[in-house]
Design an enzyme around this catalytic site. Structure first.
Site, PDB file in Angstrom:
ATOM      1  N   CYS A   1      -6.566   1.795   5.111  1.00  0.00           N
ATOM      2  CA  CYS A   1      -7.206   0.478   5.373  1.00  0.00           C
ATOM      3  C   CYS A   1      -6.792   0.281   6.921  1.00  0.00           C
ATOM      4  CB  CYS A   1      -6.767  -0.522   4.613  1.00  0.00           C
ATOM      5  SG  CYS A   1      -5.060  -1.141   4.667  1.00  0.00           S
TER       6      CYS A   1
ATOM      7  N   HIS B   1       0.869  -1.115  -0.213  1.00  0.00           N
ATOM      8  CA  HIS B   1       0.138  -0.133  -0.046  1.00  0.00           C
ATOM      9  C   HIS B   1       1.153   1.152   0.194  1.00  0.00           C
ATOM     10  CE1 HIS B   1      -3.983  -2.155   1.886  1.00  0.00           C
ATOM     11  NE2 HIS B   1      -3.493  -2.631   0.677  1.00  0.00           N
TER      12      HIS B   1
ATOM     13  N   CYS C   1      -2.838  -0.187   7.491  1.00  0.00           N
ATOM     14  CA  CYS C   1      -2.128   0.548   7.302  1.00  0.00           C
ATOM     15  C   CYS C   1      -2.495   1.806   8.526  1.00  0.00           C
ATOM     16  CB  CYS C   1      -2.388   1.464   6.051  1.00  0.00           C
ATOM     17  SG  CYS C   1      -1.806   0.871   4.317  1.00  0.00           S
TER      18      CYS C   1
ATOM     19  N   GLU D   1       0.791   3.935   1.881  1.00  0.00           N
ATOM     20  CA  GLU D   1       1.098   4.520   2.993  1.00  0.00           C
ATOM     21  C   GLU D   1       2.088   3.425   3.876  1.00  0.00           C
ATOM     22  OE1 GLU D   1      -3.394   4.895   2.623  1.00  0.00           O
ATOM     23  OE2 GLU D   1      -1.828   3.261   2.189  1.00  0.00           O
TER      24      GLU D   1
END
Length: 179
Positions: A108, A80, A111, A82
């Protein structure tokens, strides 16, 4: 052109970072900022030196029909945005404690937990999503503090492109995951 406020300025930079994303499901960009200075950037896609999703590198992304919505994420090799921003800061020895994260999609669960563990002070996002587990997610948001987890509104001219496969199918999403 009027000078943008810091939130709009940094979110637009996160949108520019997103242009490097190569996940076919969704495309996300993130930046980590301290004292109005960018410390780290990240976008989602396969790990460094691996074949990109767009070229078939991630089996789940390359064969979406083989996985029911919301399943098979343990096989997805994409990182991801992040996470990539946090990991790049760590790789170069840059502390992210008390920083602000700007991301083009609300983080999410995973994260958000990682941001909390890294002591990121604030999370700002462009696109929200709804979780089936809103109560549990809200507990994480409460840990950051409602005033430190904010929706930032800026124009997103590439929104349909960024939605990738999820947007094309008109699917409802949970964070980076298609339900």
């Amino acid at each position: 052109m009027p000078r943008p406020d810091p939130d709009a300025y940094f979110m637009r930079i996160a949108l520019a970072v997103r242009a490097r994303a190569n996940c076919t499901g969704r495309r996300v960009g993130a930046i980590i900022v301290r004292d109005h200075r960018i410390l780290s950037t990240g976008y989602n896609g396969t790990p460094s030196k691996m074949v990109n999703c767009e070229e078939g590198g991630c089996h789940r992304c390359a064969h979406p029909d083989a996985y029911p919505p919301g399943e098979g994420y343990d096989l997805c090799i994409c990182v991801h945005a992040e996470q990539n921003a946090l990991l790049a800061a760590a790789r170069f020895g840059v502390s992210v404690q008390d920083c602000t994260l700007y991301t083009t999609l609300q983080p999410c669960f995973g994260c958000l937990k990682e941001l909390l563990q890294a002591n990121v002070r604030e999370g700002c996002y462009l696109r929200p999503w709804e979780s089936r587990f809103a109560e549990q997610y809200q507990a994480l948001v409460e840990r950051i503090g409602r005033g430190h987890f904010r929706l930032i509104e800026v124009e997103d001219p590439d929104e349909q492109w960024a939605l990738g496969r999820a947007g094309a199918a008109g699917e409802r999403t949970q964070g980076h995951e298609v339900l």
